[in-house]
Design a protein around this motif. Structure first.
Motif, PDB file in Angstrom:
ATOM      1  N   UNK A 104      19.860   4.809 -33.809  1.00 57.85           N
ATOM      2  CA  UNK A 104      20.194   4.422 -32.440  1.00 57.85           C
ATOM      3  C   UNK A 104      19.756   5.465 -31.434  1.00 57.85           C
ATOM      4  N   UNK A 105      19.967   6.735 -31.748  1.00 58.82           N
ATOM      5  CA  UNK A 105      19.530   7.803 -30.856  1.00 58.82           C
ATOM      6  C   UNK A 105      18.021   7.849 -30.724  1.00 58.82           C
ATOM      7  N   UNK A 106      17.334   7.568 -31.822  1.00 51.72           N
ATOM      8  CA  UNK A 106      15.873   7.540 -31.795  1.00 51.72           C
ATOM      9  C   UNK A 106      15.379   6.421 -30.881  1.00 51.72           C
ATOM     10  N   UNK A 107      16.004   5.242 -30.975  1.00 53.88           N
ATOM     11  CA  UNK A 107      15.632   4.115 -30.113  1.00 53.88           C
ATOM     12  C   UNK A 107      15.844   4.478 -28.646  1.00 53.88           C
ATOM     13  N   UNK A 108      16.994   5.071 -28.326  1.00 51.65           N
ATOM     14  CA  UNK A 108      17.276   5.465 -26.942  1.00 51.65           C
ATOM     15  C   UNK A 108      16.227   6.460 -26.444  1.00 51.65           C
ATOM     16  N   UNK A 109      15.874   7.432 -27.280  1.00 53.94           N
ATOM     17  CA  UNK A 109      14.863   8.410 -26.898  1.00 53.94           C
ATOM     18  C   UNK A 109      13.514   7.774 -26.660  1.00 53.94           C
ATOM     19  N   UNK A 110      13.127   6.821 -27.518  1.00 56.15           N
ATOM     20  CA  UNK A 110      11.842   6.136 -27.358  1.00 56.15           C
ATOM     21  C   UNK A 110      11.818   5.290 -26.082  1.00 56.15           C
ATOM     22  N   UNK A 111      12.917   4.589 -25.805  1.00 53.11           N
ATOM     23  CA  UNK A 111      12.977   3.766 -24.586  1.00 53.11           C
ATOM     24  C   UNK A 111      12.876   4.649 -23.348  1.00 53.11           C
ATOM     25  N   UNK A 112      13.637   5.740 -23.322  1.00 51.80           N
ATOM     26  CA  UNK A 112      13.589   6.652 -22.176  1.00 51.80           C
ATOM     27  C   UNK A 112      12.195   7.250 -22.008  1.00 51.80           C
ATOM     28  N   UNK A 113      11.571   7.631 -23.118  1.00 54.45           N
ATOM     29  CA  UNK A 113      10.208   8.173 -23.043  1.00 54.45           C
ATOM     30  C   UNK A 113       9.250   7.142 -22.469  1.00 54.45           C
ATOM     31  N   UNK A 114       9.412   5.883 -22.861  1.00 54.76           N
ATOM     32  CA  UNK A 114       8.572   4.828 -22.324  1.00 54.76           C
ATOM     33  C   UNK A 114       8.763   4.637 -20.833  1.00 54.76           C
ATOM     34  N   UNK A 115      10.013   4.691 -20.378  1.00 56.69           N
ATOM     35  CA  UNK A 115      10.308   4.542 -18.947  1.00 56.69           C
ATOM     36  C   UNK A 115       9.606   5.630 -18.134  1.00 56.69           C
ATOM     37  N   UNK A 116       9.719   6.863 -18.570  1.00 57.31           N
ATOM     38  CA  UNK A 116       9.159   7.974 -17.795  1.00 57.31           C
ATOM     39  C   UNK A 116       7.650   8.131 -17.993  1.00 57.31           C
ATOM     40  N   UNK A 117       7.124   7.705 -19.158  1.00 53.39           N
ATOM     41  CA  UNK A 117       5.678   7.807 -19.392  1.00 53.39           C
ATOM     42  C   UNK A 117       4.889   6.879 -18.489  1.00 53.39           C
ATOM     43  N   UNK A 118       5.568   5.901 -17.887  1.00 49.35           N
ATOM     44  CA  UNK A 118       4.879   4.984 -16.974  1.00 49.35           C
ATOM     45  C   UNK A 118       4.406   5.690 -15.712  1.00 49.35           C
ATOM     46  N   UNK A 119       5.108   6.742 -15.290  1.00 49.82           N
ATOM     47  CA  UNK A 119       4.834   7.376 -14.004  1.00 49.82           C
ATOM     48  C   UNK A 119       3.435   7.991 -13.900  1.00 49.82           C
ATOM     49  N   UNK A 120       3.043   8.893 -14.818  1.00 44.06           N
ATOM     50  CA  UNK A 120       1.711   9.487 -14.673  1.00 44.06           C
ATOM     51  C   UNK A 120       0.586   8.477 -14.830  1.00 44.06           C
ATOM     52  N   UNK A 121       0.812   7.408 -15.589  1.00 47.38           N
ATOM     53  CA  UNK A 121      -0.231   6.403 -15.778  1.00 47.38           C
ATOM     54  C   UNK A 121      -0.669   5.810 -14.449  1.00 47.38           C
ATOM     55  N   UNK A 122       0.294   5.341 -13.650  1.00 50.91           N
ATOM     56  CA  UNK A 122      -0.060   4.682 -12.392  1.00 50.91           C
ATOM     57  C   UNK A 122      -0.406   5.702 -11.309  1.00 50.91           C
ATOM     58  N   UNK A 123       0.278   6.845 -11.284  1.00 50.07           N
ATOM     59  CA  UNK A 123       0.021   7.833 -10.236  1.00 50.07           C
ATOM     60  C   UNK A 123      -1.381   8.414 -10.340  1.00 50.07           C
ATOM     61  N   UNK A 124      -1.811   8.746 -11.545  1.00 47.99           N
ATOM     62  CA  UNK A 124      -3.125   9.366 -11.711  1.00 47.99           C
ATOM     63  C   UNK A 124      -4.247   8.339 -11.612  1.00 47.99           C
ATOM     64  N   UNK A 125      -3.957   7.071 -11.880  1.00 43.44           N
ATOM     65  CA  UNK A 125      -4.954   6.027 -11.611  1.00 43.44           C
ATOM     66  C   UNK A 125      -5.278   5.987 -10.126  1.00 43.44           C
ATOM     67  N   UNK A 126      -4.238   6.074  -9.298  1.00 44.31           N
ATOM     68  CA  UNK A 126      -4.466   6.068  -7.852  1.00 44.31           C
ATOM     69  C   UNK A 126      -5.214   7.320  -7.411  1.00 44.31           C
ATOM     70  N   UNK A 127      -4.902   8.470  -7.995  1.00 44.87           N
ATOM     71  CA  UNK A 127      -5.611   9.705  -7.648  1.00 44.87           C
ATOM     72  C   UNK A 127      -7.103   9.596  -7.945  1.00 44.87           C
ATOM     73  N   UNK A 128      -7.420   9.030  -9.094  1.00 44.89           N
ATOM     74  CA  UNK A 128      -8.829   8.872  -9.475  1.00 44.89           C
ATOM     75  C   UNK A 128      -9.541   7.922  -8.536  1.00 44.89           C
ATOM     76  N   UNK A 129      -8.874   6.811  -8.187  1.00 45.63           N
ATOM     77  CA  UNK A 129      -9.483   5.863  -7.250  1.00 45.63           C
ATOM     78  C   UNK A 129      -9.746   6.536  -5.910  1.00 45.63           C
ATOM     79  N   UNK A 130      -8.824   7.346  -5.439  1.00 49.33           N
ATOM     80  CA  UNK A 130      -8.986   8.045  -4.166  1.00 49.33           C
ATOM     81  C   UNK A 130     -10.199   8.976  -4.200  1.00 49.33           C
ATOM     82  N   UNK A 131     -10.388   9.673  -5.298  1.00 55.92           N
ATOM     83  CA  UNK A 131     -11.447  10.680  -5.377  1.00 55.92           C
ATOM     84  C   UNK A 131     -12.819  10.092  -5.673  1.00 55.92           C
TER      85      UNK A 131
END
Length: 392
Positions: A104-131
């Motif tokens: 159960x703790x492993x599942x919670x950790x994986x879900x939380x990691x997935x939630x936060x891993x979304x941030x750099x994906x979209x943010x850095x896509x926009x940075x690349x498009x800008x440059x």
């Protein structure tokens, strides 16, 4: 600012984005290489293992639209840094859960990691498009950034099982956390922290009707890609009797080959923009053909070659889809539109291994391959764009 300084800063940004993507991909696509170890450690069936591997992507799907909107209203660097640091914390917690045997703790950790891993994906896509969009090198830049997805997965595919078998699952997860912290340092130094000056004229609307077919098709292609890749190691070990290290080497080979494919596709679609949609459709049809042929010929040895080939070809769509959709959206709407696109992608990413695993367990591997081929064909048929680019 001189041209040399612009080039240098753009190159540094791209390098930071690649390093960040390497660390994120170790989690998102390299983690399935731990499938056999997780299955044995927690005594899971194929469907249970697939579900464990998919929960992180479902977490990403639920959060990525939020991160996209936050990127449009704050800065790319802030969002990327938050995501990388909090993902590292989540994996550290998941490691402790694995150490004490808490599923159960492993599942919670994986879900939380997935939630936060979304941030750099979209943010850095926009940075690349800008440059890179103003100099007509967005396809190449995104191709290089997206090549880090299979490259990070290939390194993780070899390293994570070896670490897990020698020291335990916890240390494999903590090694990914360390990589994320290193990536955060690079982002803090290379990604601009200032916001763009606000526009005085009204913002153009996001052309949802234009990009909607590509968003749906991208979700279907993702389901096909992840359905194959996430269960590839399990297929080789359980259905073909391969050892876990041998399966990890094949997995890594798939990822390395996909690196070359994505860079070449990025170069091609910058050189011949009118071929973008045709290229996207061709990837779907070819992947489906390989899957159907593998299902028909299974259990002949050639089926393994066909599945591995489908794994490689099926990973080529990403850079094409991102370049197409970004080119049709006003810059100030890139974060939101990419948030929606990635929400669809990661929802498919999370559900695909679960559903594919259930098909394998209830029917057979061949039935699963046919189902994934159907998704690829449907995506290829749906994909279309109108022949205009944003007018600003």
């Amino acid at each position: 600012m001189s041209a040399r300084v612009v080039v240098r800063s753009s190159a540094a940004l791209l390098a930071a984005a690649v390093i960040a993507q390497l660390s994120i991909s170790a989690l998102q696509q390299g983690l399935p290489a731990l499938g056999p170890v997780l299955q044995q450690t927690f005594a899971l069936q194929t469907s249970g293992t697939a579900a464990l591997l998919g929960v992180g992507s479902l977490g990403t799907a639920t959060a990525i639209l939020f991160w996209g909107r936050l990127t449009d209203h704050t800065t790319d660097r802030l969002v990327a840094l938050l995501g990388l640091l909090l993902t590292a914390v989540s994996l550290t917690i998941a490691g402790f859960a694995a150490m004490v045997g808490s599923l159960g703790g492993l599942v919670i950790g994986f879900v939380a990691a997935g939630v936060f891993a979304a941030a750099p994906t979209v943010a850095l896509t926009k940075s690349i498009a800008t440059a890179f969009q103003p100099i007509n090198r967005m396809g190449l830049a995104l191709g290089i950034r997206q090549s880090a997805v299979p490259l990070g997965a290939s390194v993780a595919a070899i390293a994570l099982p070896l670490i897990a078998l020698r020291w335990g699952i916890a240390y494999a997860l903590w090694s990914m956390a360390v990589a994320l912290l290193i990536a955060a340092l690079g982002v803090s130094r290379a990604v601009p922290g200032e916001r763009r000056i606000a526009r005085l004229d009204p913002l153009l609307p996001t052309p949802w009707a234009v990009i909607a077919p590509m968003l749906i098709a991208s979700g279907l292609y993702t389901a096909t890609q992840i359905g194959i890749v996430s269960l590839l190691s399990l297929y080789l070990v359980n259905a073909r009797g391969w050892s876990t290290p041998a399966a990890a080497v094949v997995f890594a080979g798939v990822m390395v080959t996909a690196v070359v494919l994505r860079i070449l596709l990025g170069l091609a679609i910058d050189r011949w923009p009118s071929w973008r949609l045709w290229t996207f459709k061709s990837i779907g049809f070819l992947t489906a053909s390989l899957l159907v042929t593998a299902a028909i010929t299974d259990p002949a040895p050639v089926a393994v070659f066909l599945i591995v080939s489908a794994s490689v070809i099926g990973m080529g769509w990403n850079v094409v889809a991102f370049t197409l959709t970004i080119s049709l959206v006003p810059h100030e709407r890139v974060g939101t539109s990419q948030g929606v696109m990635n929400a669809i992608v990661f929802a498919a990413w999370g559900l695909s291994p679960i559903i594919t695993g259930l098909l394998v367990q209830s029917f057979s591997w061949s039935v699963a391959w046919i189902a994934l081929a159907f998704l690829a064909i449907t995506g290829a048929l749906i994909a279309r764009t109108r022949s205009f680019f944003k007018q600003h």
